[in-house]
Design a protein around this motif. Structure first.
Motif, PDB file in Angstrom:
ATOM      1  N   ARG A 118       0.978  -1.683  -0.441  1.00 55.41           N
ATOM      2  CA  ARG A 118      -0.222   0.045  -0.347  1.00 55.41           C
ATOM      3  C   ARG A 118       0.872   1.477   0.081  1.00 55.41           C
ATOM      4  O   ARG A 118      -0.180   2.711   0.104  1.00 55.41           O
ATOM      5  CB  ARG A 118      -1.413  -0.059   1.004  1.00 55.41           C
ATOM      6  N   TRP A 119       2.354   1.011  -0.115  1.00 58.04           N
ATOM      7  CA  TRP A 119       2.850   2.564   0.083  1.00 58.04           C
ATOM      8  C   TRP A 119       3.210   2.705  -1.689  1.00 58.04           C
ATOM      9  O   TRP A 119       3.458   1.712  -2.453  1.00 58.04           O
ATOM     10  CB  TRP A 119       4.348   1.761   0.649  1.00 58.04           C
ATOM     11  N   LEU A 120       3.555   3.900  -2.070  1.00 55.95           N
ATOM     12  CA  LEU A 120       3.808   4.505  -2.643  1.00 55.95           C
ATOM     13  C   LEU A 120       4.929   5.294  -1.919  1.00 55.95           C
ATOM     14  O   LEU A 120       4.727   5.969  -1.583  1.00 55.95           O
ATOM     15  CB  LEU A 120       2.454   5.350  -4.261  1.00 55.95           C
ATOM     16  N   VAL A 121       6.254   5.366  -2.704  1.00 57.87           N
ATOM     17  CA  VAL A 121       7.482   6.609  -3.021  1.00 57.87           C
ATOM     18  C   VAL A 121       6.942   7.403  -4.013  1.00 57.87           C
ATOM     19  O   VAL A 121       6.903   7.455  -5.112  1.00 57.87           O
ATOM     20  CB  VAL A 121       8.965   5.653  -2.666  1.00 57.87           C
ATOM     21  N   ASN A 122       7.351   9.021  -3.807  1.00 54.07           N
ATOM     22  CA  ASN A 122       6.760   9.832  -4.894  1.00 54.07           C
ATOM     23  C   ASN A 122       8.523  10.492  -4.527  1.00 54.07           C
ATOM     24  O   ASN A 122       8.779  11.435  -3.286  1.00 54.07           O
ATOM     25  CB  ASN A 122       6.443  10.461  -4.923  1.00 54.07           C
ATOM     26  N   PRO A 123       9.079  11.775  -5.697  1.00 60.06           N
ATOM     27  CA  PRO A 123      10.117  12.369  -5.350  1.00 60.06           C
ATOM     28  C   PRO A 123       8.836  13.695  -4.291  1.00 60.06           C
ATOM     29  O   PRO A 123       8.286  13.698  -5.106  1.00 60.06           O
ATOM     30  CB  PRO A 123      11.120  12.572  -6.747  1.00 60.06           C
ATOM     31  N   MET A 124       9.731  14.677  -4.125  1.00 62.83           N
ATOM     32  CA  MET A 124       9.415  16.266  -3.478  1.00 62.83           C
ATOM     33  C   MET A 124       8.949  16.511  -5.258  1.00 62.83           C
ATOM     34  O   MET A 124      10.083  16.162  -6.256  1.00 62.83           O
ATOM     35  CB  MET A 124      10.856  16.953  -3.286  1.00 62.83           C
ATOM     36  N   PHE A 125       7.817  17.119  -5.417  1.00 58.96           N
ATOM     37  CA  PHE A 125       7.235  17.736  -6.542  1.00 58.96           C
ATOM     38  C   PHE A 125       8.476  18.644  -6.711  1.00 58.96           C
ATOM     39  O   PHE A 125       7.877  19.304  -7.920  1.00 58.96           O
ATOM     40  CB  PHE A 125       6.278  17.944  -6.578  1.00 58.96           C
ATOM     41  N   LEU A 126       8.758  19.330  -6.386  1.00 61.43           N
ATOM     42  CA  LEU A 126       9.336  20.617  -6.657  1.00 61.43           C
ATOM     43  C   LEU A 126      11.348  20.571  -6.026  1.00 61.43           C
ATOM     44  O   LEU A 126      11.397  20.560  -5.071  1.00 61.43           O
ATOM     45  CB  LEU A 126       9.191  22.056  -5.770  1.00 61.43           C
ATOM     46  N   GLN A 127      12.149  20.603  -7.023  1.00 58.57           N
ATOM     47  CA  GLN A 127      13.821  20.762  -6.518  1.00 58.57           C
ATOM     48  C   GLN A 127      13.886  19.297  -5.783  1.00 58.57           C
ATOM     49  O   GLN A 127      14.252  19.083  -4.064  1.00 58.57           O
ATOM     50  CB  GLN A 127      14.116  21.632  -5.350  1.00 58.57           C
ATOM     51  N   PRO A 128      13.243  17.828  -5.792  1.00 62.25           N
ATOM     52  CA  PRO A 128      13.630  16.771  -5.443  1.00 62.25           C
ATOM     53  C   PRO A 128      15.372  16.579  -5.344  1.00 62.25           C
ATOM     54  O   PRO A 128      16.270  16.900  -5.680  1.00 62.25           O
ATOM     55  CB  PRO A 128      13.496  16.049  -6.906  1.00 62.25           C
ATOM     56  N   LEU A 129      15.295  15.387  -3.996  1.00 61.73           N
ATOM     57  CA  LEU A 129      16.539  15.633  -3.688  1.00 61.73           C
ATOM     58  C   LEU A 129      17.041  14.478  -4.607  1.00 61.73           C
ATOM     59  O   LEU A 129      16.744  13.266  -5.244  1.00 61.73           O
ATOM     60  CB  LEU A 129      16.311  14.648  -1.905  1.00 61.73           C
ATOM     61  N   PRO A 130      18.496  14.189  -4.396  1.00 59.76           N
ATOM     62  CA  PRO A 130      18.926  13.206  -5.178  1.00 59.76           C
ATOM     63  C   PRO A 130      19.203  12.066  -5.184  1.00 59.76           C
ATOM     64  O   PRO A 130      18.973  11.946  -3.534  1.00 59.76           O
ATOM     65  CB  PRO A 130      21.137  14.137  -5.322  1.00 59.76           C
ATOM     66  N   ARG A 131      19.682  10.712  -5.346  1.00 55.70           N
ATOM     67  CA  ARG A 131      19.687   9.684  -4.634  1.00 55.70           C
ATOM     68  C   ARG A 131      20.567   9.708  -3.697  1.00 55.70           C
ATOM     69  O   ARG A 131      21.901  10.044  -3.762  1.00 55.70           O
ATOM     70  CB  ARG A 131      20.193   8.423  -5.853  1.00 55.70           C
ATOM     71  N   ARG A 132      20.341   8.861  -2.582  1.00 57.95           N
ATOM     72  CA  ARG A 132      20.876   8.729  -1.088  1.00 57.95           C
ATOM     73  C   ARG A 132      21.732   8.035  -1.384  1.00 57.95           C
ATOM     74  O   ARG A 132      21.958   6.995  -2.248  1.00 57.95           O
ATOM     75  CB  ARG A 132      20.158   8.009  -0.298  1.00 57.95           C
ATOM     76  N   ALA A 133      23.221   7.679  -0.738  1.00 59.08           N
ATOM     77  CA  ALA A 133      24.077   7.014  -1.723  1.00 59.08           C
ATOM     78  C   ALA A 133      24.057   6.326  -0.911  1.00 59.08           C
ATOM     79  O   ALA A 133      25.083   4.848  -1.781  1.00 59.08           O
ATOM     80  CB  ALA A 133      25.993   8.397  -1.712  1.00 59.08           C
TER      81      ALA A 133
END
Length: 438
Positions: A387-402
């Protein structure tokens, strides 16, 4: 000492007439109440607007769940009848960095400090019971000579005082000592409460006007604007996410009761939420108690925690408590526990560990806006029940966590603040999770 009466949300919230008039006239919300439970069958279900900021199939999956439980259409669906008992479906959103980009509590604090609105308390520790002796001394040293007790502190020009108040907000003195101690880290965020507590002595109407002016300033400022508070250059702009605005309007049209649950001051969030047509009595935030028409430093309680105990706010498990209590009518200690069938939000959305419990309670879709918050992202990526969905921030999304999220070791915060593993409902440990949606 008797506990002063509380400015309450829902039926018990009583902002002054002037404050409510300000909210109503400044933003003219499209709707003052939830849509009826059984709208006309001729009313078509609304469709979410397309946007490239929706990741993958997220928009389609949200639309599917919204339609499944919505009272619009020819007849209530089986899902709505069985899961909700025929009641109006509910959606609950965190606010800061979930519905808007950046933080409205930050914005209010910065405006208050730049405009000399903090009234000098007789005793700094009276504002927050978790303030350490070191922080009390630091605030007294930096600020006490600047103004008489009860008078505004000149924080616009007194850099030392502004810097100390700002540092305490971030749980440290300017000398590097801890600012708060002794609280339950799953019920209370003293730094968040600090924003509300600094407004002690003001009326609800005054606080609403400060929030409205901070809102106007931050919406007018270009993206990327900074402002100076003390010696710090801080964020000076906020934007509503167009995708969340569209989702909230779609839910409202489709007959959902849309609520907000935020760890920013409630009056502040009410001002911002009115801009999306969400009425004040559907906003949950840090709720201060009032005496003789003026705000005190004390807070409304929840569940079996009484008003004035100042040990719970809309934070992690406390956020679940206020949602269960004020949205679904569950009272006492039961408000801290998972709600019984028929008393759950269909959709919930959040971006940080503050939100992980109430978002996880939703029965339809759980939207995690990716701000790299470990506990939330551990649960969202593990997606134990689909039931979970992940979405980047809609404005200025963060880069991938290293590196992967440390779910199996330190992703969870215990009540005493110590780290631990994130566990599923059955007690099993969530393995470390790679950041794949960014």
């Amino acid at each position: 000492m008797p506990v002063p009466p509380v400015v309450r949300s829902r039926r018990r919230t009583r902002l002054t007439c002037l404050a409510l008039a300000l909210l109503a006239t400044a933003f003219a919300p499209a709707s003052a109440s939830a849509a009826p439970d059984n709208p006309s069958p001729r009313h078509p279900c609304a469709t979410l607007s397309d946007s490239p900021a929706w990741y993958g199939t997220n928009r389609a999956r949200i639309q599917q769940v919204v339609d499944l439980y919505a009272p619009c259409g020819a007849a209530p669906t089986r899902a709505r009848r069985t899961a909700l008992g025929g009641t109006t479906p509910v959606a609950v959103f965190d606010w800061d960095n979930t519905v808007v980009k950046n933080d409205v509590g930050d914005a209010l604090l910065y405006w208050v400090l730049r405009e000399d609105k903090v009234l000098h308390p007789a005793d700094w520790s009276s504002l927050n019971s978790y303030l350490t002796p070191a922080a009390d001394r630091a605030l007294s040293t930096a600020c006490d000579a600047s103004a008489a007790v009860g008078e505004p502190l000149p924080t616009a020009t007194d850099t030392g005082c502004a810097d100390e108040i700002y540092a305490v907000y971030h749980n440290a003195t300017t000398g590097g000592e801890k600012a708060f101690a002794g609280y339950d880290h799953r019920l209370m965020s003293p730094g968040s409460a600090w924003v509300a507590e600094l407004l002690t002595g003001h009326t609800a109407a005054e606080i609403a006007s400060y929030a409205e002016r901070a809102r106007a300033q931050n919406l007018a400022a270009p993206v990327g604007t900074t402002q100076q508070v003390g010696s710090h250059h801080v964020t000076g702009w906020i934007r509503y996410y167009a995708e969340q605005r569209d989702l909230i309007h779609t839910l409202t049209r489709d007959g959902y009761a849309v609520w907000v649950a935020s760890a920013s001051p409630q009056i502040d969030v009410q001002v911002w939420a009115a801009g999306l047509g969400i009425p004040p009595d559907r906003v949950l935030g840090i709720q201060s108690l009032y005496a003789h028409g003026r705000q005190t430093p004390h807070l409304r309680g929840c569940g079996d925690i009484p008003d004035g105990a100042d040990s719970v706010l809309t934070y992690v498990s406390g956020k679940r408590c206020f949602v269960n209590q004020d949205v679904f009518g569950i009272h006492g200690a039961a408000a801290f526990r998972p709600a019984p069938p028929g008393r759950h939000a269909v959709l919930a959305a959040g971006d940080s560990a503050t939100d992980v419990v109430f978002v996880g309670d939703a029965i339809g879709v759980r939207l995690a806006v990716n701000r790299n918050a470990p506990e939330l992202m551990c649960r969202a990526y593990d997606d134990a029940d689909g039931r979970w969905l992940v979405n980047p921030m809609f404005l200025q999304p963060l880069p991938r966590r290293a590196t992967p999220y440390p779910c199996s070791t330190t992703g969870y915060t215990n009540p005493d603040g110590s780290p631990g593993p994130v566990r599923r409902d059955d007690g099993s440990i969530v393995p470390d999770q790679a950041d794949t949606v960014f």
